[in-house]
Design a protein around this motif. Sequence first.
Motif, PDB file in Angstrom:
ATOM      1  N   SER A 160       0.837  -1.201   0.000  1.00 54.46           N
ATOM      2  CA  SER A 160       0.000   0.000   0.000  1.00 54.46           C
ATOM      3  C   SER A 160       0.874   1.253   0.000  1.00 54.46           C
ATOM      4  O   SER A 160       0.628   2.201  -0.756  1.00 54.46           O
ATOM      5  CB  SER A 160      -0.917   0.023   1.234  1.00 54.46           C
ATOM      6  OG  SER A 160      -1.808  -1.062   1.224  1.00 54.46           O
ATOM      7  N   GLY A 162       2.392   1.843  -3.424  1.00 59.03           N
ATOM      8  CA  GLY A 162       1.498   1.903  -4.578  1.00 59.03           C
ATOM      9  C   GLY A 162       1.461   0.626  -5.373  1.00 59.03           C
ATOM     10  O   GLY A 162       1.226   0.638  -6.585  1.00 59.03           O
ATOM     11  N   LEU A 208      -4.414   5.570   3.164  1.00 57.82           N
ATOM     12  CA  LEU A 208      -3.841   6.158   1.956  1.00 57.82           C
ATOM     13  C   LEU A 208      -4.508   7.492   1.631  1.00 57.82           C
ATOM     14  O   LEU A 208      -3.838   8.446   1.226  1.00 57.82           O
ATOM     15  CB  LEU A 208      -3.975   5.190   0.778  1.00 57.82           C
ATOM     16  CG  LEU A 208      -3.129   3.920   0.868  1.00 57.82           C
ATOM     17  CD1 LEU A 208      -3.473   2.967  -0.276  1.00 57.82           C
ATOM     18  CD2 LEU A 208      -1.639   4.242   0.871  1.00 57.82           C
ATOM     19  N   GLN A 209      -5.828   7.572   1.807  1.00 56.52           N
ATOM     20  CA  GLN A 209      -6.535   8.827   1.565  1.00 56.52           C
ATOM     21  C   GLN A 209      -6.063   9.914   2.529  1.00 56.52           C
ATOM     22  O   GLN A 209      -5.774  11.044   2.116  1.00 56.52           O
ATOM     23  CB  GLN A 209      -8.044   8.622   1.721  1.00 56.52           C
ATOM     24  CG  GLN A 209      -8.671   7.755   0.648  1.00 56.52           C
ATOM     25  CD  GLN A 209     -10.151   7.521   0.908  1.00 56.52           C
ATOM     26  OE1 GLN A 209     -10.574   7.353   2.047  1.00 56.52           O
ATOM     27  NE2 GLN A 209     -10.934   7.498  -0.152  1.00 56.52           N
ATOM     28  N   ARG A 259      -3.267  10.025   4.301  1.00 60.42           N
ATOM     29  CA  ARG A 259      -1.857  10.366   4.080  1.00 60.42           C
ATOM     30  C   ARG A 259      -1.717  11.343   2.920  1.00 60.42           C
ATOM     31  O   ARG A 259      -0.949  12.309   2.988  1.00 60.42           O
ATOM     32  CB  ARG A 259      -1.045   9.097   3.806  1.00 60.42           C
ATOM     33  CG  ARG A 259       0.446   9.356   3.747  1.00 60.42           C
ATOM     34  CD  ARG A 259       1.227   8.100   3.447  1.00 60.42           C
ATOM     35  NE  ARG A 259       0.958   7.612   2.114  1.00 60.42           N
ATOM     36  CZ  ARG A 259       1.806   6.874   1.397  1.00 60.42           C
ATOM     37  NH1 ARG A 259       2.972   6.520   1.914  1.00 60.42           N
ATOM     38  NH2 ARG A 259       1.498   6.456   0.191  1.00 60.42           N
ATOM     39  N   THR A 260      -2.490  11.127   1.855  1.00 62.52           N
ATOM     40  CA  THR A 260      -2.454  12.034   0.711  1.00 62.52           C
ATOM     41  C   THR A 260      -2.930  13.423   1.109  1.00 62.52           C
ATOM     42  O   THR A 260      -2.326  14.441   0.735  1.00 62.52           O
ATOM     43  CB  THR A 260      -3.331  11.490  -0.435  1.00 62.52           C
ATOM     44  OG1 THR A 260      -2.804  10.219  -0.844  1.00 62.52           O
ATOM     45  CG2 THR A 260      -3.343  12.432  -1.619  1.00 62.52           C
ATOM     46  N   GLU A 261      -4.010  13.484   1.886  1.00 62.13           N
ATOM     47  CA  GLU A 261      -4.525  14.772   2.341  1.00 62.13           C
ATOM     48  C   GLU A 261      -3.505  15.505   3.207  1.00 62.13           C
ATOM     49  O   GLU A 261      -3.308  16.712   3.083  1.00 62.13           O
ATOM     50  CB  GLU A 261      -5.823  14.572   3.133  1.00 62.13           C
ATOM     51  CG  GLU A 261      -7.000  14.117   2.275  1.00 62.13           C
ATOM     52  CD  GLU A 261      -8.171  13.627   3.116  1.00 62.13           C
ATOM     53  OE1 GLU A 261      -8.108  13.751   4.363  1.00 62.13           O
ATOM     54  OE2 GLU A 261      -9.146  13.123   2.527  1.00 62.13           O
ATOM     55  N   GLN A 291      -0.230  15.120   3.141  1.00 61.28           N
ATOM     56  CA  GLN A 291       0.907  15.531   2.317  1.00 61.28           C
ATOM     57  C   GLN A 291       0.574  16.723   1.438  1.00 61.28           C
ATOM     58  O   GLN A 291       1.431  17.548   1.154  1.00 61.28           O
ATOM     59  CB  GLN A 291       1.363  14.349   1.443  1.00 61.28           C
ATOM     60  CG  GLN A 291       2.036  13.246   2.230  1.00 61.28           C
ATOM     61  CD  GLN A 291       2.316  12.011   1.397  1.00 61.28           C
ATOM     62  OE1 GLN A 291       1.765  11.833   0.302  1.00 61.28           O
ATOM     63  NE2 GLN A 291       3.179  11.144   1.898  1.00 61.28           N
ATOM     64  N   ASP A 292      -0.704  16.806   1.018  1.00 61.62           N
ATOM     65  CA  ASP A 292      -1.122  17.902   0.139  1.00 61.62           C
ATOM     66  C   ASP A 292      -1.486  19.175   0.886  1.00 61.62           C
ATOM     67  O   ASP A 292      -1.647  20.223   0.271  1.00 61.62           O
ATOM     68  CB  ASP A 292      -2.339  17.465  -0.696  1.00 61.62           C
ATOM     69  CG  ASP A 292      -1.964  16.421  -1.752  1.00 61.62           C
ATOM     70  OD1 ASP A 292      -0.744  16.237  -1.983  1.00 61.62           O
ATOM     71  OD2 ASP A 292      -2.873  15.792  -2.303  1.00 61.62           O
ATOM     72  N   SER A 293      -1.615  19.097   2.216  1.00 56.53           N
ATOM     73  CA  SER A 293      -1.988  20.272   2.993  1.00 56.53           C
ATOM     74  C   SER A 293      -0.876  21.313   2.923  1.00 56.53           C
ATOM     75  O   SER A 293       0.300  20.982   3.094  1.00 56.53           O
ATOM     76  CB  SER A 293      -2.228  19.913   4.464  1.00 56.53           C
ATOM     77  OG  SER A 293      -3.323  19.040   4.569  1.00 56.53           O
TER      78      SER A 293
END
Length: 198
Positions: free
Chosen positions: A54, A57, A184-185, A187-189, A191-193
Amino acid sequence: MKPLASPPTDINGHWAEAALRLMIDYQAIDVTDGKVRPDELMTRGEMVKMLLLSLNGGYEDFGGAYEARAASFADVAKGSPYFAYVENALDRGLIDRGDAFRPEATLSRADLAGLIVRALGYRKLAEVEGLFSPKATDLSGVKNQAEIALVSGLGIMTADTAGQFKPQAQVTRAEAAAAFYKFLQVRTELQDSPSRTW
């Protein structure tokens, strides 16, 4: 990634179907004879494999890093299908060194919460006393309450409608897939903050 010999036949309409399909795409969960067996309990070996695939990817690229390495755990020898995953998880600080890893043992929701906190890189943060207070009503005597509070606060693993987290409940394959899907959702949020300057 190699295509499946036979598509899964036991996840259509399952509550965790989307998460299970992602884990299948990542080859992070085994499909045997067209079955995922979503409601069977997950083993510790399967869990580490699912987490690492996971995180990557779906790519399994250890580059032969463990070919010359001695086993770190007495019960995960070089011939084990989990050997490279367990060694990589150890290198990344996702698990601790010990005499035995117990790859065929199941694990609890409290255990999974701890693993996810480490994967997020928040282990030290969770150790700060009083920083995270759990809202679940059934955590008396549970050691990693702060980690449970953290994953609950992020919405990765939550309490039920009665306010119970059920920390000792054993994790199924579907529950693990759903937790990593949400991980995963989140973690992406995170990292994108945008970073803030104070």
